[in-house]
Design a protein around this motif. Structure first.
Motif: not given
Ligand SMILES: Cc1cc2nc3c(=O)[nH]c(=O)nc-3n(C[C@H](O)[C@H](O)[C@H](O)COP(=O)(O)OP(=O)(O)OC[C@H]3O[C@@H](n4cnc5c(N)ncnc54)[C@H](O)[C@@H]3O)c2cc1C
Length: 445
Positions: A7-23
Motif C-alpha cells: 500500500x505504499x508508493x515512494x517517492x511520488x508527488x502529492x497535490x491538493x485539489x486547487x493545485x496550490x500546494x504540492x510535495x
C-alpha cells in the motif's frame, strides 16, 4: 511490515485539489484498514519522519504537505455502524460526504447541515472546521458524537463529550496535528427535503439587521458582487413538499455558474470589463431566481469541478455588518473584479478549542477568485480587512495568518497546545506549515 509491501508508493508527488500546494514526500502510504493507520504511524515514528494525513486535498493551503509520510485516507472508507434508533452513524475517516449521504438516504436518514461540497472526506471536513449556514447549527463538527484517533505512540484513543471531553474538544477540529482520525460517529436526523428560494435585496437592507437576516430561514446565506449594491439571497427551509421536477436542472445550473465564472476570469485577464459583462449577461432557458424543492444533501451541495482559490474568515455575528460593508467597499475599489460572489454564511458558536466558531455566534465571509496572480492580491486586500475585525481564518482556505496573530483569538489555544504537547511530544504530526499556523510543539506548562 505487511503494509509497506502492498500500500505504499515512494517517492511520488502529492497535490491538493486547487493545485496550490504540492510535495514529494519520502513515501505515500494508502490506508484501507485501521491497522494500516497504526502501522503507518509506527513506520514514520521509527524512522523519525513526520506524517500528515491526507483526505481529498480540498483544502487550499499546504496543510497536508510534508517531506515525510503522506497517509492517504481516501481508501479507508465505509460505514462501521448505523443506529437508526439514535439515530447515528459511525464511518471510517476517509469516507466521502457524498458516500455518507447516499448511505444515510437509503436508511431514511440525513445530516442536519453541511457546506456546498460533498467530495471531501469526513475527517478532513471536521479537521478544518468545515461549515454550512444556519444560526441553529454549529459547524460540521457539531454533528460529531464521538471519534477515534491513532496517536503518535500507535495507540487508538476514543473520545466524546462524555468520554475524555478534553481530548474531544481538541481533536474534533485539529488540522491533523494530534493524530490520525480513524472513525467518526455523527448524529443524524430523519431524511428531509429543503425548499430553496433565491432573491435579491439592497445590500444595505440586509446589513441594517444582519442578525434578523441570519435568523430568517433555517439556512440563510447571502452573496454580493464587486459591481452591485444588491445582495443575492439564498434561503433553505425544511419542507414536506416533494422534490421538484426542476431540481436536477437547478443543481446543474450551479455547476454551470462556476464554469461561467472561470470563463469570465480568463476573459478578464485580457479585458477586465468583460468580467462584469459575462457575469451579468442574461442567459436563455427561462432560469429566473430559484424556488424549488430538493432532497437536503442535493440542496446544500453541487458538483464543483472548476478549480479556484477561496479565502474565508469567521467573525463575531454582532459586529459583522460593518465588516461586510468594508470588504464590499474594498472589493469595489480594487482594480480587478472577481467573477465569483463574496458569500456570507452563519453558524451557532461551539466549544471546540480550535473551531473558528468557538465561543461566539459566527458570520463567515468567503471570497473566491480565479487562480491567477492579480487575484491573489485581491485575496490579501480582503484578508487584511477581516483580520482587523477579529476574524479567525477558515483552516482549510487560502489564508496567510500565523500563530502569532491567531493565538490570541482563541480562548482555548493554550489548552489545545497542552494536549498537543502531551500527545505528540516529538512533533510527529507537525510540518513547516503547521509550525506557521499553530506554532511549534512545546512542553506542557
Ligand atoms: C470546491 C470547494 C468547496 C468548498 N466548500 C466549503 C464549504 O462550503 N464550507 C466549508 O467550510 N469549507 C469548504 N471547502 C473547504 C473544504 O471543504 C475543507 O477544507 C475540506 O473539507 C477538507 O477535506 P479534505 O478531505 O479535502 O481534507 P484535506 O484537505 O486532504 O486535509 C485537510 C486537513 O485535514 C487533515 N486530515 C485529513 N484526514 C485526516 C484524518 N483522517 N485524521 C486526521 N487529520 C486528517 C489533514 O492533515 C489536513 O490538515 C471547500 C473547498 C473546495 C475545494
Amino acid at each position: 511490515m505487511k503494509l509497506l509491501n502492498r500500500a505504499t508508493t515512494a517517492p511520488t508527488t502529492w497535490r491538493n485539489w486547487a493545485r496550490s500546494a504540492r510535495c514529494t514526500p519520502d513515501r505515500i502510504i494508502r490506508a484501507t484498514h485501521q491497522s494500516d493507520l497504526v502501522d503507518a504511524v509506527r513506520y514514520a515514528a521509527d524512522r523519525g519522519l513526520p506524517l500528515r494525513a491526507a483526505g481529498t486535498g480540498h483544502s487550499f493551503n499546504p496543510l497536508v504537505t510534508t517531506s515525510g509520510v503522506v497517509l492517504d485516507m481516501t481508501g479507508y472508507t465505509g460505514i462501521v455502524a448505523l443506529d437508526p434508533a439514535a439515530p447515528s452513524v459511525t464511518v471510517r475517516g476517509g469516507t466521502l460526504l457524498r458516500e455518507l449521504n447516499w448511505a444515510l438516504d437509503k436508511a431514511g436518514l440525513a445530516l442536519s447541515n453541511m457546506g456546498t461540497l460533498e467530495e471531501q472526506t469526513i475527517a478532513g471536513a471536521i479537521s478544518t472546521g468545515n461549515h454550512g449556514s444556519g444560526l441553529a447549527h454549529r459547524p460540521f463538527s457539531g454533528q460529531v458524537l464521538a471519534l477515534t484517533l491513532v496517536t503518535a505512540d500507535g495507540s487508538v484513543r476514543s473520545c466524546s463529550p462524555e468520554e475524555d471531553p478534553e481530548l474531544f474538544a481538541a481533536a474534533a477540529t485539529s488540522l491533523g496535528a494530534l493524530g490520525v482520525i480513524s472513525t467518526v460517529t455523527l448524529r443524524c436526523v430523519p431524511k428531509y427535503n429543503l425548499r430553496v428560494t433565491e432573491g435579491s435585496l439592497p445590500l444595505e437592507s440586509v446589513l441594517e439587521d444582519i442578525e434578523a437576516y441570519a435568523g430568517s430561514a433555517e439556512h440563510a446565506t447571502f452573496s454580493l458582487k464587486g459591481w452591485s449594491d444588491n445582495a443575492s439571497t439564498l434561503k433553505l427551509e425544511p419542507t414536506d413538499a416533494p422534490v421538484s421536477a426542476e431540481a436536477d436542472r437547478r443543481r446543474r445550473a450551479n455547476t454551470l455558474g462556476e464554469v461561467r465564472c472561470a470563463t469570465a476570469g480568463l476573459a478578464g485577464r485580457i479585458d477586465q470589463r468583460s468580467v462584469r459583462r459575462i457575469m451579468t449577461a442574461q442567459l436563455g432557458g427561462g432560469s429566473g431566481p430559484a424556488d424549488y424543492v430538493d432532497v437536503s444533501y442535493n440542496a446544500f451541495t453541487f458538483p464543483q469541478p472548476v478549480k479556484f482559490l477561496s479565502l474565508e474568515y469567521a467573525l463575531p455575528l454582532t459586529s459583522s455588518a460593518d465588516t461586510v460593508r468594508q470588504v464590499h467597499e474594498e472589493v469595489k475599489r480594487f482594480g480587478l473584479r472577481t467573477p465569483y460572489s463574496i458569500t456570507v454564511r452563519f453558524s451557532a458558536g461551539d466549544e471546540l478549542l480550535l473551531s473558528p466558531a468557538q465561543g461566539r455566534t459566527t458570520t463567515y465571509v468567503n471570497i473566491t477568485v480565479p487562480r491567477t496572480v492579480g487575484y491573489t492580491e485581491l485575496l490579501r486586500t480582503f484578508e487584511a480587512v477581516l483580520l482587523e475585525h477579529d476574524g479567525r481564518p477558515h483552516w482549510g482556505k487560502a489564508h496567510t495568518a500565523t500563530a502569532e496573530v491567531i493565538a490570541d483569538r482563541y480562548p482555548g489555544w493554550k489548552a489545545f497546545q497542552d494536549i498537543r504537547a502531551e500527545l505528540d511530544p516529538q512533533a510527529l504530526f507537525t510540518s513547516d506549515y503547521l509550525r506557521r499556523v499553530l506554532g511549534s510543539t512545546r512542553p506542557r506548562t
